[in-house]
Write a protein that holds these residues in place. Structure first.
Motif, PDB file in Angstrom:
ATOM      1  N   LYS A  23      -3.062   6.334 -18.111  1.00 24.93           N
ATOM      2  CA  LYS A  23      -3.984   4.850 -17.967  1.00 24.93           C
ATOM      3  C   LYS A  23      -5.145   4.741 -18.904  1.00 24.93           C
ATOM      4  O   LYS A  23      -5.460   3.800 -18.364  1.00 24.93           O
ATOM      5  N   SER A 242      -8.920   5.891 -11.008  1.00 23.17           N
ATOM      6  CA  SER A 242      -9.319   5.230 -10.961  1.00 23.17           C
ATOM      7  C   SER A 242     -10.400   5.549 -11.969  1.00 23.17           C
ATOM      8  O   SER A 242     -11.253   6.169 -12.364  1.00 23.17           O
ATOM      9  N   THR A 244     -13.415   3.590 -12.054  1.00 26.08           N
ATOM     10  CA  THR A 244     -14.130   2.866 -11.581  1.00 26.08           C
ATOM     11  C   THR A 244     -15.104   2.975  -9.852  1.00 26.08           C
ATOM     12  O   THR A 244     -14.860   4.424  -9.309  1.00 26.08           O
TER      13      THR A 244
HETATM   14  P1  NAP Z   1      -2.414   4.949  -8.224  1.00 27.64           P
HETATM   15  O1  NAP Z   1      -2.530   6.104  -8.553  1.00 27.64           O
HETATM   16  O2  NAP Z   1      -1.603   5.010  -7.391  1.00 27.64           O
HETATM   17  O3  NAP Z   1      -3.269   3.525  -9.109  1.00 27.64           O
HETATM   18  C1  NAP Z   1      -3.822   3.538  -9.115  1.00 27.64           C
HETATM   19  C2  NAP Z   1      -3.912   1.963  -9.857  1.00 27.64           C
HETATM   20  O4  NAP Z   1      -4.578   1.641  -8.543  1.00 27.64           O
HETATM   21  C3  NAP Z   1      -5.772   1.664 -11.046  1.00 27.64           C
HETATM   22  O5  NAP Z   1      -5.345   0.139 -10.912  1.00 27.64           O
HETATM   23  C4  NAP Z   1      -6.804   1.435  -9.819  1.00 27.64           C
HETATM   24  O6  NAP Z   1      -7.646   0.584 -11.107  1.00 27.64           O
HETATM   25  C5  NAP Z   1      -6.483   1.529  -8.574  1.00 27.64           C
HETATM   26  N1  NAP Z   1      -7.220   1.770  -8.006  1.00 27.64           N
HETATM   27  C6  NAP Z   1      -7.737   2.978  -7.117  1.00 27.64           C
HETATM   28  N2  NAP Z   1      -8.488   3.010  -6.329  1.00 27.64           N
HETATM   29  C7  NAP Z   1      -8.636   2.154  -5.964  1.00 27.64           C
HETATM   30  C8  NAP Z   1      -9.385   1.196  -4.690  1.00 27.64           C
HETATM   31  N3  NAP Z   1      -9.775   2.205  -3.921  1.00 27.64           N
HETATM   32  N4  NAP Z   1      -9.139   0.477  -4.435  1.00 27.64           N
HETATM   33  C9  NAP Z   1      -8.461  -0.701  -5.377  1.00 27.64           C
HETATM   34  N5  NAP Z   1      -7.464  -0.238  -5.867  1.00 27.64           N
HETATM   35  C10 NAP Z   1      -7.708   0.547  -6.879  1.00 27.64           C
HETATM   36  O7  NAP Z   1      -1.111   5.320  -9.808  1.00 27.64           O
HETATM   37  P2  NAP Z   1      -0.997   6.122 -10.938  1.00 27.64           P
HETATM   38  O8  NAP Z   1      -1.980   6.724 -12.067  1.00 27.64           O
HETATM   39  O9  NAP Z   1       0.345   5.559 -11.859  1.00 27.64           O
HETATM   40  O10 NAP Z   1      -0.765   7.106 -10.660  1.00 27.64           O
HETATM   41  C11 NAP Z   1      -1.881   8.327 -10.457  1.00 27.64           C
HETATM   42  C12 NAP Z   1      -1.947   9.901 -11.100  1.00 27.64           C
HETATM   43  O11 NAP Z   1      -0.460  10.181 -11.097  1.00 27.64           O
HETATM   44  C13 NAP Z   1      -1.484   9.246 -12.397  1.00 27.64           C
HETATM   45  O12 NAP Z   1      -3.095   8.958 -12.960  1.00 27.64           O
HETATM   46  C14 NAP Z   1      -1.144  10.298 -13.255  1.00 27.64           C
HETATM   47  O13 NAP Z   1      -2.621  12.190 -13.041  1.00 27.64           O
HETATM   48  C15 NAP Z   1      -0.283  11.333 -11.846  1.00 27.64           C
HETATM   49  N6  NAP Z   1       1.136  10.346 -12.733  1.00 27.64           N
HETATM   50  C16 NAP Z   1       2.176  11.906 -13.110  1.00 27.64           C
HETATM   51  C17 NAP Z   1       3.406  10.789 -13.219  1.00 27.64           C
HETATM   52  C18 NAP Z   1       4.357  12.023 -13.829  1.00 27.64           C
HETATM   53  O14 NAP Z   1       5.000  11.731 -14.313  1.00 27.64           O
HETATM   54  N7  NAP Z   1       4.045  13.183 -13.320  1.00 27.64           N
HETATM   55  C19 NAP Z   1       3.920   9.780 -13.657  1.00 27.64           C
HETATM   56  C20 NAP Z   1       2.496   8.715 -12.893  1.00 27.64           C
HETATM   57  C21 NAP Z   1       1.557   9.097 -12.319  1.00 27.64           C
HETATM   58  P3  NAP Z   1      -8.822   1.632 -11.253  1.00 27.64           P
HETATM   59  O15 NAP Z   1      -9.193   2.675 -12.195  1.00 27.64           O
HETATM   60  O16 NAP Z   1      -9.394  -0.067 -12.642  1.00 27.64           O
HETATM   61  O17 NAP Z   1     -10.277   1.259 -10.842  1.00 27.64           O
END
Ligand code: NAP
Length: 300
Positions: A23, A242, A244
């Motif tokens: 994303k 993130s 940010t």
């Molecule tokens: P996540 O890391 O659980 O959450 C990301 C969200 O949290 C974003 O909106 C980010 O905002 C916010 N955030 C990050 N740090 C923060 C903080 N310190 N305080 C407040 N908000 C915060 O979600 P995810 O992107 O779904 O999962 C992480 C990674 O896992 C993915 O990016 C991807 O690389 C991997 N993934 C893999 C699969 C798979 O099928 N293998 C599926 C899903 C995800 P901002 O970006 O706006 O700062």
């Protein structure tokens, strides 16, 4: 020290906290990766399906390689094989495409993004290890049974299973199952993925949960830091996303405090087996399958 590691069955050391890139749109991800590298991240989680590997590669080209601040071997890079490339004839080309986009000659880890047609696909992925294109291969979104099937046929064992995992989906059983078999678990959506495209109002927001916020207050940390610390203390890998810079920095600052055993258990008790990342498959789509065993065992 800004990093702890998990040792994989190959002996590779993977930093416990990496940067997620799903994303992160192309215009943002380069700056995010630069901020991560400059703040001490040495682990970036990528995938062809995120359509931004070229932009991740732009950041890597600025910081990694001869004459740059980082050596390639200081970095742990993961990418993933997308579902449309599972035909064994397509696997090498898909991997090479990710390598080209990222601008590197090898990946530290290449995951099968979702469990489909996996027996023959796994064999093709093993060839990538033989060729030196990837140091290790692994799984993503595999349940215990599917993991065992790969283990039963593997010449190169999967070193990681990357699955959704956070306090609302603690995955304790799968964690134990994988650990007992030498497969490390990586938590994706470790913060509850509040920016998942299908999030709707009223759904639980992990970082906004008053119980997590209260624990964070007691430690003088943010909710995100408490959750990341919980993952790290469980001995698993996690990859918060993130774009940010202040959050990217904050998410790695989780080594200067320790959650008590009581707080670890308390956070685990928030588990509600709630899955936020739910795959959708079009009814009309053709699924490539060659193994009768798989058909018999898994499609009944
Ligand atoms: P996540 O890391 O659980 O959450 C990301 C969200 O949290 C974003 O909106 C980010 O905002 C916010 N955030 C990050 N740090 C923060 C903080 N310190 N305080 C407040 N908000 C915060 O979600 P995810 O992107 O779904 O999962 C992480 C990674 O896992 C993915 O990016 C991807 O690389 C991997 N993934 C893999 C699969 C798979 O099928 N293998 C599926 C899903 C995800 P901002 O970006 O706006 O700062």
């Amino acid at each position: 020290m800004s990093c702890t590691y998990v040792t994989l069955s190959t002996g590779q050391m993977i930093p416990s906290v990496g940067l997620g890139t799903w994303k992160s749109v192309p215009a943002q991800v380069k700056q995010a990766v630069l901020a991560a590298l400059d703040n001490g991240y040495r682990h970036i989680d990528c995938a062809a399906a995120y359509s931004n590997e070229e932009n991740v590669g732009e950041a890597l080209r600025e910081r990694v390689g001869p004459g740059k601040s980082l050596k390639r071997e200081e970095l742990f890079l993961t990418s993933k094989l997308w579902n449309t490339e599972h035909h064994p004839d397509d696997v090498e080309a898909a991997c090479r495409r990710s390598l080209t986009h990222l601008g590197v000659s090898y990946l530290d880890l290449y995951l099968m993004h979702w469990p489909m047609a996996f027996e023959d696909t796994w064999k093709a992925m093993e060839t990538l290890v033989d060729q030196g294109l990837v140091k290790a291969i692994g799984l993503s979104n595999f349940n215990a049974r599917q993991t065992d099937l790969i283990l039963s046929i593997a010449r190169h064992k999967p070193v990681v299973n990357q699955v959704e995992c956070h306090p609302f989906l603690a995955q304790q059983q799968l964690l134990t199952h994988c650990r007992d078999r030498g497969v490390a678990v990586a938590a994706y959506s470790p913060l509850g993925s509040p920016d998942r495209p299908w999030a709707s109002p009223g759904e639980p927001v992990l970082m906004g949960d008053p119980r997590i916020k209260e624990i964070a207050r007691q430690y003088g940390k943010t909710a995100a830091q408490v959750i990341i610390r919980w993952h790290v203390q469980r001995g698993i890998i996690c990859i918060p996303k993130s774009i940010t810079p202040s959050r990217i920095q904050q998410n790695l600052q989780v080594l200067d405090f320790q959650l008590t055993d009581e707080d670890m258990k308390l956070i685990e008790s928030f588990n509600r087996n709630e899955r936020l990342i739910i795959p959708t498959v079009e009814a009309s789509a053709t699924i490539f399958l060659t193994s009768n065993t798989l058909k018999k065992k898994y499609l009944q």
